[in-house]
Design a protein around this motif. Structure first.
Motif, PDB file in Angstrom:
ATOM      1  N   GLY A 465       0.801  -1.210   0.000  1.00 20.21           N
ATOM      2  CA  GLY A 465       0.000   0.000   0.000  1.00 20.21           C
ATOM      3  C   GLY A 465       0.836   1.263   0.000  1.00 20.21           C
ATOM      4  N   LEU A 466       1.916   1.283   0.767  1.00 26.03           N
ATOM      5  CA  LEU A 466       2.777   2.466   0.812  1.00 26.03           C
ATOM      6  C   LEU A 466       3.458   2.697  -0.529  1.00 26.03           C
ATOM      7  N   THR A 484      -6.958   8.710   0.425  1.00 25.67           N
ATOM      8  CA  THR A 484      -7.224   8.415   1.831  1.00 25.67           C
ATOM      9  C   THR A 484      -6.619   7.076   2.205  1.00 25.67           C
ATOM     10  N   LEU A 485      -5.903   7.045   3.307  1.00 27.91           N
ATOM     11  CA  LEU A 485      -5.346   5.810   3.862  1.00 27.91           C
ATOM     12  C   LEU A 485      -6.117   5.446   5.119  1.00 27.91           C
ATOM     13  N   ILE A 486      -6.644   4.231   5.145  1.00 31.91           N
ATOM     14  CA  ILE A 486      -7.288   3.694   6.345  1.00 31.91           C
ATOM     15  C   ILE A 486      -6.337   2.676   6.954  1.00 31.91           C
ATOM     16  N   SER A 487      -5.933   2.915   8.191  1.00 32.92           N
ATOM     17  CA  SER A 487      -4.974   2.038   8.849  1.00 32.92           C
ATOM     18  C   SER A 487      -5.342   1.900  10.320  1.00 32.92           C
ATOM     19  N   THR A 488      -5.125   0.717  10.854  1.00 30.27           N
ATOM     20  CA  THR A 488      -5.495   0.443  12.242  1.00 30.27           C
ATOM     21  C   THR A 488      -4.804   1.388  13.209  1.00 30.27           C
ATOM     22  N   HIS A 489      -3.543   1.716  12.923  1.00 30.32           N
ATOM     23  CA  HIS A 489      -2.773   2.583  13.810  1.00 30.32           C
ATOM     24  C   HIS A 489      -2.308   3.858  13.108  1.00 30.32           C
ATOM     25  N   PHE A 491      -0.876   6.470  10.127  1.00 36.87           N
ATOM     26  CA  PHE A 491       0.267   6.426   9.213  1.00 36.87           C
ATOM     27  C   PHE A 491       1.496   5.921   9.956  1.00 36.87           C
ATOM     28  N   PRO A 492       2.195   4.926   9.399  1.00 37.14           N
ATOM     29  CA  PRO A 492       3.390   4.421  10.082  1.00 37.14           C
ATOM     30  C   PRO A 492       4.532   5.423   9.980  1.00 37.14           C
ATOM     31  N   GLY A 493       5.591   5.171  10.705  1.00 33.40           N
ATOM     32  CA  GLY A 493       6.753   6.033  10.587  1.00 33.40           C
ATOM     33  C   GLY A 493       7.129   6.732  11.870  1.00 33.40           C
ATOM     34  N   ASP A 494       6.286   6.617  12.911  1.00 32.31           N
ATOM     35  CA  ASP A 494       6.619   7.268  14.173  1.00 32.31           C
ATOM     36  C   ASP A 494       7.713   6.535  14.935  1.00 32.31           C
ATOM     37  N   TYR A 495       7.950   5.274  14.575  1.00 36.91           N
ATOM     38  CA  TYR A 495       8.915   4.468  15.308  1.00 36.91           C
ATOM     39  C   TYR A 495       9.971   3.906  14.365  1.00 36.91           C
ATOM     40  N   ARG A 520       3.057  11.722   3.038  1.00 34.11           N
ATOM     41  CA  ARG A 520       2.268  12.126   4.202  1.00 34.11           C
ATOM     42  C   ARG A 520       1.504  13.427   3.972  1.00 34.11           C
ATOM     43  N   SER A 521       2.078  14.371   3.234  1.00 32.44           N
ATOM     44  CA  SER A 521       1.431  15.662   3.031  1.00 32.44           C
ATOM     45  C   SER A 521       0.362  15.625   1.947  1.00 32.44           C
ATOM     46  N   PHE A 522       0.278  14.524   1.219  1.00 31.35           N
ATOM     47  CA  PHE A 522      -0.640  14.456   0.074  1.00 31.35           C
ATOM     48  C   PHE A 522      -1.876  13.604   0.362  1.00 31.35           C
ATOM     49  N   ILE A 523      -1.937  12.992   1.535  1.00 33.52           N
ATOM     50  CA  ILE A 523      -3.035  12.060   1.796  1.00 33.52           C
ATOM     51  C   ILE A 523      -3.754  12.443   3.085  1.00 33.52           C
ATOM     52  N   SER A 524      -4.972  11.934   3.206  1.00 31.58           N
ATOM     53  CA  SER A 524      -5.708  11.994   4.471  1.00 31.58           C
ATOM     54  C   SER A 524      -5.608  10.626   5.128  1.00 31.58           C
ATOM     55  N   VAL A 525      -5.442  10.615   6.430  1.00 35.37           N
ATOM     56  CA  VAL A 525      -5.287   9.361   7.162  1.00 35.37           C
ATOM     57  C   VAL A 525      -6.464   9.189   8.107  1.00 35.37           C
ATOM     58  N   VAL A 526      -7.124   8.057   8.011  1.00 34.57           N
ATOM     59  CA  VAL A 526      -8.225   7.720   8.914  1.00 34.57           C
ATOM     60  C   VAL A 526      -7.781   6.524   9.736  1.00 34.57           C
ATOM     61  N   THR A 527      -7.728   6.691  11.040  1.00 34.86           N
ATOM     62  CA  THR A 527      -7.331   5.608  11.925  1.00 34.86           C
ATOM     63  C   THR A 527      -8.555   4.765  12.246  1.00 34.86           C
ATOM     64  N   GLY A 528      -8.502   3.517  11.900  1.00 33.85           N
ATOM     65  CA  GLY A 528      -9.639   2.638  12.131  1.00 33.85           C
ATOM     66  C   GLY A 528      -9.424   1.292  11.476  1.00 33.85           C
ATOM     67  N   LYS A 529     -10.364   0.398  11.697  1.00 30.61           N
ATOM     68  CA  LYS A 529     -10.270  -0.970  11.172  1.00 30.61           C
ATOM     69  C   LYS A 529     -11.465  -1.267  10.290  1.00 30.61           C
ATOM     70  N   LEU A 530     -11.199  -1.841   9.144  1.00 28.28           N
ATOM     71  CA  LEU A 530     -12.255  -2.187   8.191  1.00 28.28           C
ATOM     72  C   LEU A 530     -13.138  -3.289   8.763  1.00 28.28           C
ATOM     73  N   VAL A 531     -14.458  -3.032   8.776  1.00 31.10           N
ATOM     74  CA  VAL A 531     -15.403  -4.057   9.224  1.00 31.10           C
ATOM     75  C   VAL A 531     -16.515  -4.287   8.212  1.00 31.10           C
ATOM     76  N   GLY A 532     -16.564  -3.486   7.150  1.00 32.36           N
ATOM     77  CA  GLY A 532     -17.625  -3.687   6.171  1.00 32.36           C
ATOM     78  C   GLY A 532     -17.377  -2.918   4.892  1.00 32.36           C
ATOM     79  N   ILE A 533     -17.887  -3.459   3.768  1.00 29.33           N
ATOM     80  CA  ILE A 533     -17.813  -2.804   2.460  1.00 29.33           C
ATOM     81  C   ILE A 533     -19.220  -2.773   1.884  1.00 29.33           C
ATOM     82  N   ARG A 534     -19.671  -1.584   1.541  1.00 23.89           N
ATOM     83  CA  ARG A 534     -20.995  -1.435   0.925  1.00 23.89           C
ATOM     84  C   ARG A 534     -20.790  -1.107  -0.544  1.00 23.89           C
ATOM     85  N   ARG A 535     -20.860  -2.141  -1.375  1.00 24.13           N
ATOM     86  CA  ARG A 535     -20.542  -1.980  -2.796  1.00 24.13           C
ATOM     87  C   ARG A 535     -21.529  -1.069  -3.504  1.00 24.13           C
TER      88      ARG A 535
END
Length: 1004
Positions: A465-466, A484-489, A491-495, A520-535
């Motif tokens: 994905g990256l 938009t990036l959806i990631s559980t934690h 955007f990575p890179g803090d560690y 990082r400056s070009f995207i929106s980051v949403v912290t969360g976990k995918l639980v459903g897709i509404r096609r």
């Protein structure tokens, strides 16, 4: 394309485009004595490099028919480039010529008989690029649109829109006109008796009509996400939408202040500049620091913006670490022509003038390039402490619209002590806080970008994905507004991986890499976990309840370790693994607070903090459960934290057939010996049976396992789980409930498509459809970064108008899939303090070929083990390192698929016992050219020079002939040898800043 007619009535089909450096030689050939008399002697390369707008007219064969170069100041030394406006007003009747609407012709050339045609086409192109008022156009605005005008306007709709309402309701426009009322009007613009775009407005009006309506302040337009941004919108301010907004339209606003085209840029003195910096932005710079330059923007005597810059003192560092030479010819820019943007603030209502303001800053500051550094948030304190400024940019996305992202370069890791005085300058090799870099140059101030509002949602911050995001965000002529990036934690890179430990690494993206790439400056980051897709509704549902809409959904979640589910067998009775039934149950009970399932660096840091706070001072056991390389890197992390080896129990699952944690048995033995010396307890062929003897599992105090013999019972203070790897259960449920085909993995075709055309997937999450009859190959067999890059390349033609749509593959290739070539990489720190690196070809079996030759030095137990496997073509196919010293990983990754002769006749030297240590061998100066990031460009150039696939022996001679080695006998032709030698010398000379250890002509 356009058809033009020459003065001699000859017709040509022509294309007008921006000039390129490759055009220089042909343009130079068009300069006639009469052109030289008008424009003087011209350095065409320099002209193309510094021109604000350089335009070339070519025919169908690619031959240049005409060229023009425009600057934002007069030619020659007629007047100082910062003072020309007053000069023109004083000496000429030029009307309202301002820096915002005026360019000066510095060169015009054309083929005989094509002068008139070239002028017309170039000026037509110029009008498209300059959104300024053209006084020679006769414009009439009719505030009311008549029904009889309907037939004239419909072709404009057909040409510029793809709305279904046009094709399915052919008379909707006439009905709209007839429905005019007090709050609902229409307007049309006529130019030279031809109709221009029509606008329907309700309580808001067209920009042109805004002048006639004194009581209106705003013009508001909403356009569908999937529509192309038409020219009018370039004068509007786009209002960014939040990622969870379900609106299917983009909002654009224009304020009447934007009509104030009488804008000026005032230059402040150095003292005023420093006062602005301190008072407005709170920066504290030593008085002896680099002087600042401040520019204040005014419109109708109102202060609307400020720009503060300073000379770029680290331009050589930037050149060495970032690919600025993809956009500029460095040698044609003086050191004093590079500047760094410190602060930029511009009133929102005039943000669409950003490019003009930067163009004026470049002119008045006598600069050719402006650089913007964007530091990651976690480096802000460190940066401030070292004396650097954190820029105040308002708004950042408008600056990024004017700039191009500059990608970082792969760095050579130098043996500085061995090189001594032959090492590169310390200013190039010293570490600086990492930053993402953007560039604004003179010619980029008039370079348009394609704006893409399509909502692209990526689920999963995996390597795949990256890499996908990196490709999209690095396109200099595209601007993706809704990534938009959806990631559980998040955007990575803090560690840093080295700080977190526990998990092995693919060396795809370090925290430093993530800080340097333009993502990082070009995207929106949403912290969360995918639980459903509404096609049907085209949105994804997150665990937080948020809905994130998409036009294209990209699934790159990868595979995760999941909480293990105990078999539940009664271990009070004698039971063995052979008596177990093969089941794959999901654990649904409460997860113990001292059970850690590690999947990313966020999980690792959480486990590390918990261990330091709750475990180190105790005497309880630590259980590490799994059977892969991660269990060994986890054991080393526990040992490094000071936990005694006797407290660590390594519980190994029964291995899968044909799968091993280490493909090199000697490495596995050395690691096992190191754990034995550390007194780590190892238990093999164990399957989890019970937590806490089947009672309440939280907190976890004991764990029981079945084995091939007696059951195993262990006391437990912490349980680290690195087992049960697969598709996340919530992700699986999302795929299943949205009717995406799942067959152990998410099924895709060779173009990354799932069964839904709007949903794409890539990486280890996926497998190819069974119709390809290739079950042994999946994306998990390949380099995930390469897969992500190919996914982006597959999608780009959907958005990039400069790319030709991909042709449909022949029917016979419909069931073929692409096999990738880049190496699979695995690394980490193993018990015993060993630094481990394994590089191998993509393979479904992970085994070396039968004809591979091994070149081995050192021994694993001593920590100096280095093993290379050469394939049947004598190319490096596999590399394994086990060392007690840190590894120059970047260098060693460059060895992959290099011919052994290119590496200093590696095979023959080894057979003659001339290489006692490969680590020392690869620190020789002769190898450093191969580690350079542009060496592959040299290889391609040499292959083109020979017009055949160049052998490794020839490539070797071009690099080491400078070390007084004779060219090989295989190349008899003196001209070919001279051409190859010339290319090598140019390569070493041009890259001398990073390869000073090679002698170039004229130095000796």
């Amino acid at each position: 394309m356009q058809t033009v007619t020459s003065d001699s009535a000859r017709e040509e089909t022509v294309t007008v485009r921006r000039s390129e450096s490759a055009d220089a030689e042909e343009i130079d050939g068009l300069i006639s004595p009469s052109a030289q008399a008008v424009f003087g002697r011209v350095n065409v390369i320099r002209l193309l490099e510094k021109a604000n707008l350089a335009v070339t007219l070519t025919n169908e064969k690619g031959d240049i028919l005409g060229h023009a170069s425009f600057f934002d100041h007069p030619i020659g030394d007629l007047v100082d480039q910062t003072q020309w406006e007053a000069f023109l007003q004083e000496h000429f009747s030029v009307g309202q010529c301002t820096p915002f609407n005026t360019l000066f012709l510095h060169l015009f050339v054309a083929r005989p008989n094509f002068t008139t045609a070239s002028v017309k086409e170039i000026m037509r192109y110029d009008k498209k690029k300059k959104p300024f008022k053209k006084k020679y156009l006769c414009v009439s605005i009719f505030p009311f649109f008549r029904v009889e005008d309907h037939n004239e306007i419909i072709p404009l709709f057909d040409e510029q829109t793809n709305l279904l309402s046009i094709s399915h309701q052919p008379f909707f426009l006439a009905a709209l006109i007839e429905a005019e009322a007090e709050e609902h009007h229409t307007a049309v613009c006529e130019v030279a008796q031809c109709f221009c775009p029509y606008m329907d407005y309700c309580s808001v009006v067209d920009v042109c009509y805004l002048c006639l309506c004194q009581d209106q302040n705003f013009c508001v337009i909403t356009v569908p996400n999937l529509s192309t941004e038409f020219p009018l919108l370039q004068n509007f301010i786009r209002v960014p939408s939040i990622p969870t907004s379900l609106s299917q339209h983009e909002l654009y606003i224009f304020h009447r202040d934007g009509l104030q085209v009488k804008c000026t840029l005032l230059v402040c003195s150095s003292v005023e500049s420093r006062k602005f910096d301190v008072v407005l932005f709170g920066s504290l710079i030593p008085q002896d620091a680099v002087p600042l330059q401040a520019f204040v923007a005014q419109a109708e005597a109102e202060l609307v913006g400020i720009v503060i810059i300073k000379d770029e003192q680290d331009i050589e560092y930037i050149r060495a670490h970032y690919n600025i030479e993809s956009f500029i010819y460095f040698s044609h820019h003086g050191y004093d022509e590079h500047a760094q943007i410190l602060h930029f603030v511009l009133k929102t209502t005039v943000q669409h003038f950003s490019k003009n303001f930067f163009k004026e800053v470049l002119r008045q500051a006598r600069k050719s390039c402006l650089y913007l550094r964007i530091y990651p948030l976690y480096h802000s304190q460190e940066v401030s402490a070292r004396g650097f400024q954190n820029s105040c940019i308002h708004h950042l996305h408008y600056v990024l619209n004017c700039a191009v992202p500059v990608c970082p370069r792969r760095q050579i890791i130098y043996p500085l002590e061995e090189l001594g005085i032959n090492a590169p300058s310390r200013r190039l090799t010293e570490d600086q806080a990492p930053f993402a870099l953007s560039l604004i140059s003179r010619k980029l101030t008039m370079e348009p970008k394609v704006t893409i509002n399509t909502r692209i949602v990526l689920v999963g911050a995996s390597d795949t994905g990256l890499a996908f995001l990196e490709v999209l965000c690095s396109c200099p002529h595209l601007r993706f507004n809704s990534l938009t990036l959806i990631s559980t934690h998040g955007f990575p890179g803090d560690y840093n991986h080295e700080d977190a430990g526990f998990l092995s690494t693919s060396h795809a993206y370090s925290s430093r890499d993530l800080a340097q790439i333009p993502v990082r400056s070009f995207i929106s980051v949403v912290t969360g976990k995918l639980v459903g897709i509404r096609r049907k509704s085209k949105y994804v549902l997150l665990s937080s309840g948020e809905k994130v809409p998409y036009d294209h959904l990209i699934l790159c979640t990868g595979l995760q370790y999941r909480v293990p589910c105990p078999t539940g067998v009664d271990v009070s009775q004698p039971v063995t693994n052979s008596q177990l039934h093969s089941t794959h149950s999901r654990y649904t009970g409460p997860v113990p607070s001292n059970l850690f399932t590690l999947n990313d660096l966020h999980d690792c840091m959480a486990a590390r903090r918990w261990l330091c706070a709750n475990f180190l001072e105790l005497e309880d056991n630590a259980i590490v459960y799994g059977n892969n390389i991660d269990i060994y890197t986890t054991v080393e992390t526990l040992l490094s934290l000071g936990i005694r080896g006797s407290r660590i129990h390594l519980v190994l699952l029964p291995p899968e057939p044909g799968v091993s944690s280490f493909l090199d048995s000697s490495v596995e033995k050395a690691v096992a010996m190191a754990m034995e010396n550390a007194m780590v307890q190892i238990h093999r062929n164990c399957v989890l049976a019970q937590f806490n003897n089947g009672k309440q599992p939280d907190p976890l105090t004991s764990a029981s396992f079945t084995t091939d013999a007696e059951p195993l019972h262990l006391q437990c203070g912490v349980f680290i789980n690195l087992s049960n790897k697969g598709v996340d259960y919530d992700a699986f449920n999302s795929f299943n409930k949205s009717f995406l085909v799942f067959d152990g993995r998410l099924v895709i075709n060779s173009s990354f498509r799932t069964t839904n055309l709007s949903i794409w997937a890539a990486g280890p999450l996926t497998k190819f459809s069974r119709r390809y009859y290739i079950d042994e190959w999946t994306h998990a067999n390949f380099n995930s970064k390469e897969v992500g890059q190919d996914l982006a390349a597959m999608m780009l033609p959907l958005f990039d108008p400069t790319m030709e749509p991909a042709e449909a593959p022949p029917p016979e290739t419909d069931r073929l899939v692409l096999l990738y070539k880049q190496a699979k990489i695995q690394g980490g720190k193993l018990p015993g303090g060993y630094h481990y690196l394994h590089v191998t070809k993509p393979s479904p079996t992970d085994l070396t070929g039968p004809n591979d030759r091994a070149i081995v030095t050192g021994q694993p137990e001593r920590g100096d083990y280095f093993c290379l496997h050469l394939d049947c073509y004598e190319l490096v196919g596999t590399l394994t390192c086990l060392s007690l010293k840190p590894l120059p990983v970047s260098n060693y990754l460059s060895l992959y698929m290099k011919h052994q002769q290119l590496l200093g006749q590696l095979l023959s030297c080894y057979q003659e016992d001339l290489i006692p240590d490969l680590y020392s061998f690869f620190t020789q100066s002769s190898c450093l050219a191969v580690f350079h990031d542009r060496f592959s460009d040299l290889e391609q150039e040499l292959q083109q020079t020979l017009k055949l696939k160049c052998s490794a022996e020839i490539l070797l001679s071009t690099c080491v002939s400078l070390q007084d080695l004779c060219p090989p006998d295989q190349l008899k032709d003196e001209n070919s040898r001279a051409a190859l030698r010339s290319s090598a010398v140019k390569y070493l000379s041009y890259n001398r800043n990073l390869l000073p250890m090679f002698a170039c002509p004229g130095q000796l």
